[in-house]
Design an enzyme around this catalytic site. Structure first.
Site, mmCIF file in Angstrom:
data_model
loop_
_atom_site.group_PDB
_atom_site.id
_atom_site.type_symbol
_atom_site.label_atom_id
_atom_site.label_comp_id
_atom_site.label_asym_id
_atom_site.label_seq_id
_atom_site.Cartn_x
_atom_site.Cartn_y
_atom_site.Cartn_z
ATOM 1 C CB CYS A 136 -0.947 0.012 1.191
ATOM 2 S SG CYS A 136 -2.019 -1.423 1.245
ATOM 3 C CG HIS A 164 -3.075 3.578 1.866
ATOM 4 N ND1 HIS A 164 -3.581 3.074 0.684
ATOM 5 C CD2 HIS A 164 -3.107 2.541 2.751
ATOM 6 C CE1 HIS A 164 -3.902 1.804 0.844
ATOM 7 N NE2 HIS A 164 -3.631 1.459 2.092
ATOM 8 C CG ASN A 216 -6.483 -0.711 1.283
ATOM 9 O OD1 ASN A 216 -5.794 -0.307 0.347
ATOM 10 N ND2 ASN A 216 -5.965 -1.116 2.421
HETATM 11 N N1 ACO Z 1 -18.137 -8.309 9.714
HETATM 12 C C1 ACO Z 1 -18.574 -8.580 10.945
HETATM 13 N N2 ACO Z 1 -17.753 -8.897 11.967
HETATM 14 C C2 ACO Z 1 -16.445 -8.932 11.715
HETATM 15 C C3 ACO Z 1 -15.911 -8.682 10.438
HETATM 16 C C4 ACO Z 1 -16.818 -8.346 9.410
HETATM 17 N N3 ACO Z 1 -16.436 -8.071 8.165
HETATM 18 N N4 ACO Z 1 -14.566 -8.777 10.485
HETATM 19 C C5 ACO Z 1 -14.253 -9.094 11.751
HETATM 20 N N5 ACO Z 1 -15.389 -9.208 12.500
HETATM 21 C C6 ACO Z 1 -15.511 -9.525 13.909
HETATM 22 C C7 ACO Z 1 -14.320 -10.307 14.423
HETATM 23 O O1 ACO Z 1 -14.446 -11.678 14.146
HETATM 24 C C8 ACO Z 1 -14.379 -9.983 15.889
HETATM 25 O O2 ACO Z 1 -15.350 -10.813 16.482
HETATM 26 P P1 ACO Z 1 -15.066 -11.518 17.889
HETATM 27 O O3 ACO Z 1 -14.874 -10.373 18.852
HETATM 28 O O4 ACO Z 1 -16.287 -12.302 18.123
HETATM 29 O O5 ACO Z 1 -13.825 -12.331 17.693
HETATM 30 C C9 ACO Z 1 -14.909 -8.569 15.936
HETATM 31 O O6 ACO Z 1 -15.523 -8.329 14.663
HETATM 32 C C10 ACO Z 1 -13.829 -7.516 16.188
HETATM 33 O O7 ACO Z 1 -12.739 -7.795 15.337
HETATM 34 P P2 ACO Z 1 -11.469 -6.862 15.302
HETATM 35 O O8 ACO Z 1 -10.521 -7.394 14.276
HETATM 36 O O9 ACO Z 1 -10.960 -6.637 16.679
HETATM 37 O O10 ACO Z 1 -12.154 -5.517 14.776
HETATM 38 P P3 ACO Z 1 -11.537 -4.099 14.640
HETATM 39 O O11 ACO Z 1 -12.373 -3.126 15.349
HETATM 40 O O12 ACO Z 1 -10.076 -4.083 14.896
HETATM 41 O O13 ACO Z 1 -11.746 -3.828 13.101
HETATM 42 C C11 ACO Z 1 -10.471 -3.830 11.069
HETATM 43 C C12 ACO Z 1 -11.128 -4.676 12.139
HETATM 44 C C13 ACO Z 1 -11.541 -3.021 10.366
HETATM 45 C C14 ACO Z 1 -9.768 -4.729 10.077
HETATM 46 C C15 ACO Z 1 -9.473 -2.878 11.737
HETATM 47 O O14 ACO Z 1 -8.634 -3.573 12.613
HETATM 48 C C16 ACO Z 1 -8.625 -2.160 10.747
HETATM 49 O O15 ACO Z 1 -9.089 -1.378 9.952
HETATM 50 N N6 ACO Z 1 -7.319 -2.362 10.791
HETATM 51 C C17 ACO Z 1 -6.421 -1.693 9.884
HETATM 52 C C18 ACO Z 1 -6.072 -2.630 8.871
HETATM 53 C C19 ACO Z 1 -6.182 -2.096 7.502
HETATM 54 O O16 ACO Z 1 -6.794 -1.116 7.202
HETATM 55 N N7 ACO Z 1 -5.562 -2.838 6.659
HETATM 56 C C20 ACO Z 1 -5.563 -2.547 5.292
HETATM 57 C C21 ACO Z 1 -4.309 -3.010 4.711
HETATM 58 S S1 ACO Z 1 -2.966 -2.277 5.470
HETATM 59 C C22 ACO Z 1 -3.023 -0.774 5.079
HETATM 60 O O17 ACO Z 1 -3.454 -0.469 4.023
HETATM 61 C C23 ACO Z 1 -2.524 0.117 6.126
#
Ligand code: ACO
Length: 319
Positions: free
Chosen positions: A113, A246, A276
């Site tokens: 990214c 980004h 993304n």
């Molecule tokens: N729909 C519903 N529930 C979901 C989903 C979904 N799509 N995905 C995960 N969950 C659930 C999980 O299973 C978890 O459930 P549990 O508590 O029963 O185990 C719960 O939601 C919370 O999961 P987390 O991973 O802790 O959720 P978080 O609030 O951290 O959000 C996310 C996840 C959106 C991926 C976040 O961590 C994030 O945006 N991280 C940055 C990563 C990113 O943007 N990466 C892109 C590539 S890297 C870059 O470009 C920088």
């Protein structure tokens, strides 16, 4: 030594749109969860017969037209991609053939990214050193091909697309400063670890991510590199007209804007409609804002991005 300056921008999005509601028919998720956690509402998906170079070609052609140059003036092609057409040759060489520019040096940059910032910074160095005069810099991705569509933690986040700029030598200020960083100790947090060996795919061929850990690192490192890029350029944060980040997660974008003291109406956000798009997201957002008239000539623009590696960077420029 002179500057390199953006002469034109272009982008391309595949016509097929996949909404959160459509995704919720496939995996256990909801529009509400995706929008609340990420800001994403829909993403574009490339047609099966298209490869990354096809998306790159459309964006490149638009950037060349917007620069108002003859394509034969281009003397360097850099493509940032993490989803190349094939293992080799580079997508840049395939794009070069499609553009009909034999002989022009062409290579890919792999910084996921952060790829566009890495590619832009490389082209800037070529131009400032006199090794190139007009560089085509493209970020292009078909992320949909490395996603596990049954993994709700990752498949809701990404989309396909391409963005491009033509960078040219200039006596007028253009890119003021670009700064890159990487830390391979974090490679396990975000990767697609598969490799080909003995004619078979070895290891997991899907994108894997520790979302919360990536989130935490992204917020910290993006703010730091944005601030140090400004400081090293001797530019106050109040002088920034536009932040083009980004597009990974709206909460990451909001946090970086807050650290910079920028209100969100000075931040270009395309994430809701595009998801993304990895290396394509910054040039896509830049092109959208140039074409809709928000980003104007002479304004100060800060680009920043982070991706797997981790690799991250920022570029400060006068558009
Ligand atoms: N729909 C519903 N529930 C979901 C989903 C979904 N799509 N995905 C995960 N969950 C659930 C999980 O299973 C978890 O459930 P549990 O508590 O029963 O185990 C719960 O939601 C919370 O999961 P987390 O991973 O802790 O959720 P978080 O609030 O951290 O959000 C996310 C996840 C959106 C991926 C976040 O961590 C994030 O945006 N991280 C940055 C990563 C990113 O943007 N990466 C892109 C590539 S890297 C870059 O470009 C920088």
């Amino acid at each position: 030594m002179g500057y390199s300056r953006i002469l034109g921008t272009g982008s391309y999005l595949p016509s097929q749109v996949l909404t959160n509601a459509q995704l919720a028919e496939r995996v256990e998720t909801s529009d509400e969860w995706i929008v609340t956690r990420t800001g994403i509402r829909a993403r574009h998906i490339a047609d099966e017969q298209h490869k990354t170079s096809d998306l790159a070609l459309r964006a490149a052609e638009a950037a060349i037209a917007s620069a108002g140059i003859d394509k034969d003036e281009i003397d360097l092609i850099i493509v940032a991609t993490t989803t190349p057409d094939m293992i080799f040759p580079s997508t840049a060489c395939i794009l070069q053939e499609k553009l009909g520019l034999p002989g022009v040096p062409a290579f890919d940059v792999q910084a996921v990214c952060a790829g566009f910032i890495y590619a832009l910074s490389t082209a800037n160095a070529y131009i400032k050193s006199g090794m190139a005069k007009k560089a085509l810099v493209v970020g292009a991705e078909i992320m949909s091909r490395v996603l596990d569509w049954d993994d709700r933690r990752t498949c809701v986040l990404f989309g396909d697309g391409a963005g491009a700029v033509v960078l040219g030598a200039s006596d007028e200020p253009g890119i003021l400063h670009a700064k890159l960083a990487a830390d391979g100790r974090y490679q396990g947090l975000l990767n697609t670890p598969a490799q080909i060996s003995g004619g078979k795919i070895q290891g997991m061929p899907y994108l894997h991510m520790d979302g919360p850990a990536v989130f935490k690192f992204a917020v910290k490192s993006l703010s730091e590199i944005a601030m140090s890029t400004l400081a090293e350029a001797g530019v106050e944060k109040s002088a920034v007209d536009w932040l083009v980040p980004h597009q990974a997660n709206l909460r990451i974008i909001e946090s970086t804007a807050k650290h910079l003291g920028l209100s969100m109406d000075k931040v270009i956000v395309t994430l809701p409609e595009q998801g993304n798009t990895s290396a394509a997201s910054i040039p896509l957002a830049l092109d959208v804002a140039v074409r809709d008239g928000r980003i104007q000539r002479g304004q100060t623009v800060l680009l920043e991005g982070i991706g797997g590696g981790f690799a991250w960077g920022a570029a400060l420029l006068i558009f």
